[in-house]
Design an enzyme around this catalytic site. Structure first.
Site, PDB file in Angstrom:
ATOM      1  N   ASP A 173     -66.457 -39.352  49.198  1.00 36.77           N
ATOM      2  CA  ASP A 173     -66.664 -38.118  48.450  1.00 36.77           C
ATOM      3  C   ASP A 173     -65.308 -37.492  48.174  1.00 36.77           C
ATOM      4  OD1 ASP A 173     -67.937 -35.583  47.453  1.00 36.77           O
ATOM      5  OD2 ASP A 173     -69.718 -36.541  48.292  1.00 36.77           O
ATOM      6  N   HIS A 244     -67.350 -36.652  42.301  1.00 36.98           N
ATOM      7  CA  HIS A 244     -67.184 -36.640  43.767  1.00 36.98           C
ATOM      8  C   HIS A 244     -66.192 -37.720  44.209  1.00 36.98           C
ATOM      9  CE1 HIS A 244     -70.017 -33.546  44.941  1.00 36.98           C
ATOM     10  NE2 HIS A 244     -70.952 -34.064  44.163  1.00 36.98           N
ATOM     11  N   GLU A 307     -73.772 -34.809  40.152  1.00 37.40           N
ATOM     12  CA  GLU A 307     -72.868 -33.665  39.991  1.00 37.40           C
ATOM     13  C   GLU A 307     -71.522 -34.048  39.385  1.00 37.40           C
ATOM     14  OE1 GLU A 307     -74.611 -30.805  43.544  1.00 37.40           O
ATOM     15  OE2 GLU A 307     -72.965 -32.173  44.023  1.00 37.40           O
ATOM     16  N   TRP A 448     -76.404 -33.501  54.665  1.00 38.04           N
ATOM     17  CA  TRP A 448     -75.053 -33.269  54.167  1.00 38.04           C
ATOM     18  C   TRP A 448     -74.266 -32.508  55.233  1.00 38.04           C
ATOM     19  CZ3 TRP A 448     -74.052 -36.128  50.148  1.00 38.04           C
ATOM     20  CH2 TRP A 448     -75.086 -36.477  49.280  1.00 38.04           C
TER      21      TRP A 448
END
Length: 542
Positions: A173, A244, A307, A448
């Site tokens: 990430d 990400h 995202e 998460w």
């Protein structure tokens, strides 16, 4: 206590019989060749707490075998005074039967040192069982906060105990790259470490000033894969793209749109830095995936896709030129093009691409399987288009969300998700036809870890909500929460024996709170409106 009252998740069929099976120093464990590994695991579990070797002769026997006539993960468990029989449709099915048998014994069986004062007995019974769904998963984010290998293996054991069978490992990430890639050593030399971490939610939240990092070598990951496989669990790796990715760009700036040096991300939230769309960048991630495939035998390989902020693409002249070269008409279509390149690469190697529901935007790659996290919209759209789906809606199974309105919940996030809420989770969206329902592989919870910075904190957010998820994904038919809650109360003694620091029903213990650190609190209505707006471009036609 009846056998049915001891088992979690609840099995399909349990019949109590008279009598009990008594373990003692003469008890032996036997298995056919196909079940030998499960026999070794059972022997290790029982030997630790009882002190016996279970290799004797002449005493009562626990016999394990594979019976191909059973469902692959199904099992039959027969407990009688004269012996125990565990049969499964595969080694994994035998393993599920072993876990059920352990739950029939006193909870001290989960301790790792001899408990000499316990009488080791199991009630006589017949159990016939198999899971409702083939994908009963947990996504564990080790990118935001690294979880050492020892603790990953412990988490695998806890999953196996609850008959969960997919560990979706979020390895990369913005804030960290956690897998060794031999071709690109800077991914871990640079990308595995950040100078500090944001503490609390929001733009004004401070940093802690403390470096954080870590990564798994490929040998570490092979060990995790083998350890999980022996316990019936598949590891599904995820390598994020094309968003990400700041940790990767920090290691190799040429992957980014601007080419400017970046540091590994230290802030949470959605970061605008994304990959460029050059052939060299696609080739880079193909090479990364080739090494991932060598480590992970899973049929499914995660590529992220969520995202991805497209502002840099819109503002960059070279990206706009690249879109014209490729013949794509929008930035959404450019993301779809990128994902399709990876899909073709994985498909050619006999694997299947697995991505978040944003990969539906701009057109879905032919071989893709969708993880629907923004409600069920993505699941419905993908299933109607003939794609397999895994449901993981944030308002129901995001286990990093707060667990009550209690003011001392640690860094409270978004909406309240209780044990009861998770227990009500149904991974099959309403309104699907029978053929569309066949595309629903199952569901998973997502953990998460922006604000889960230690194994102790992971325990608090995961349990006992994962116990409820386990039953929701294993047991078909009507559900009775009150009956589940009664079995859960007994089950907590097992978690106590294992040292799991779960959340108590009356709220966090003092050391589980995080006083003074702000979170982000939403109402369910506000969150539903946000999700509806985010998924408007993929909503299927009624």
């Amino acid at each position: 206590m009846s056998a049915a009252d001891r088992l979690l998740p609840r099995p399909l069929h349990v019949e109590d019989r008279s009598g009990e099976f008594v373990l003692d120093a003469t008890t032996s464990i036997a298995a056919d060749e196909a079940a030998a590994e499960q026999a070794a695991l059972l022997r290790a579990a029982l030997s630790a707490s009882t002190g016996w070797g279970f290799d004797g002769r002449g005493g009562r026997e626990i016999a394990l075998s594979v019976d191909p006539s059973l469902a692959a993960e199904g099992y039959r468990l027969s407990v009688a005074a004269e012996g125990v029989r565990i049969a499964g449709g595969s080694a994994s099915g035998v393993g599920n039967g072993v876990q059920a048998f352990l739950q029939l014994l006193p909870p001290q069986v989960y301790r790792r040192a001899t408990v000499p004062w316990v009488r080791w007995v199991a009630p006589a019974c017949e159990v016939a069982d198999e899971p409702a769904f083939r994908w009963r998963g947990v996504m564990l984010d080790v990118a935001r906060h690294f979880l050492p290998k020892h603790d990953v293996l412990r988490f695998v054991d806890l999953m196996a105990m609850h008959r969960l069978n997919v560990l979706h490992l979020h390895l990369t990430d913005d804030q960290g790259w956690r897998i060794q890639i031999n071709r690109y050593p800077r991914l871990t030399e640079v990308g595995a470490w950040r100078r500090e971490s944001q503490v609390g939610y929001g733009a004004d939240a401070p940093g802690d000033g403390r470096p954080h990092g870590g990564y798994y070598t490929q040998d570490d990951l092979r060990e995790i894969v083998a350890y999980a496989s022996a316990r019936g669990i598949t590891i599904v790796p995820e390598i994020e793209s094309p968003g990400h990715v700041q940790a990767a760009i920090a290691a190799y700036p040429e992957l980014g749109v601007t080419g400017e040096p970046l540091e590994v991300g230290t802030r949470w939230g959605i970061i605008p830095n994304v990959l460029n769309a050059e052939d060299s960048t696609v080739a880079f991630f193909r090479y990364v995936l080739d090494e991932v495939l060598e480590v992970f035998p899973s049929a499914f390989i995660g590529v992220g896709g969520d995202e991805c902020v497209k502002d840099q693409w819109r503002a960059d002249a070279r990206t706009q030129e690249r879109m014209r070269e490729l013949g794509v008409g929008s930035e959404d279509e450019l993301q779809s093009w990128f994902v399709r390149q990876l899909d073709e690469h994985l498909t050619a190697r006999g694997r299947r691409l697995f991505g978040w529901d944003e990969i539906l935007e701009g057109g879905l790659a032919p071989g893709a399987t969708v993880a629907s996290w923004r409600g069920s919209t993505g699941a419905v759209a993908a299933a109607r288009a003939g794609h397999d789906v895994v449901l993981c809606p944030d308002e129901t199974v995001y286990l990093n969300y707060r667990q009550s309105e209690h003011p001392e919940e640690p860094i409270p996030l978004v909406v309240v998700i209780t044990v009861r809420d998770v227990y009500a989770f149904d991974p099959v969206p309403a309104g699907l036809t029978e053929s569309e329902r066949a595309h629903v592989l199952g569901g998973q919870a997502n953990l998460w870890t922006e604000y889960i910075d230690s194994p102790r904190t992971l325990d608090y957010f995961a349990f006992p909500r994962l116990c409820a998820l386990a039953e929701a994904l294993w047991t078909a038919g009507d559900r009775d929460y009150d009956a589940f809650a009664s079995r859960l109360d007994a089950h907590l003694a097992r978690l106590d024996a294992l040292g799991v620091e779960y959340r108590r029903a009356d709220g966090p213990l003092p050391w589980q709170t995080r006083p003074g650190i702000p979170g982000r609190i939403d109402t369910r209505a506000a969150r539903a409106a946000t999700v509806a707006a985010l998924t408007a471009n993929i909503a299927p036609t009624p």
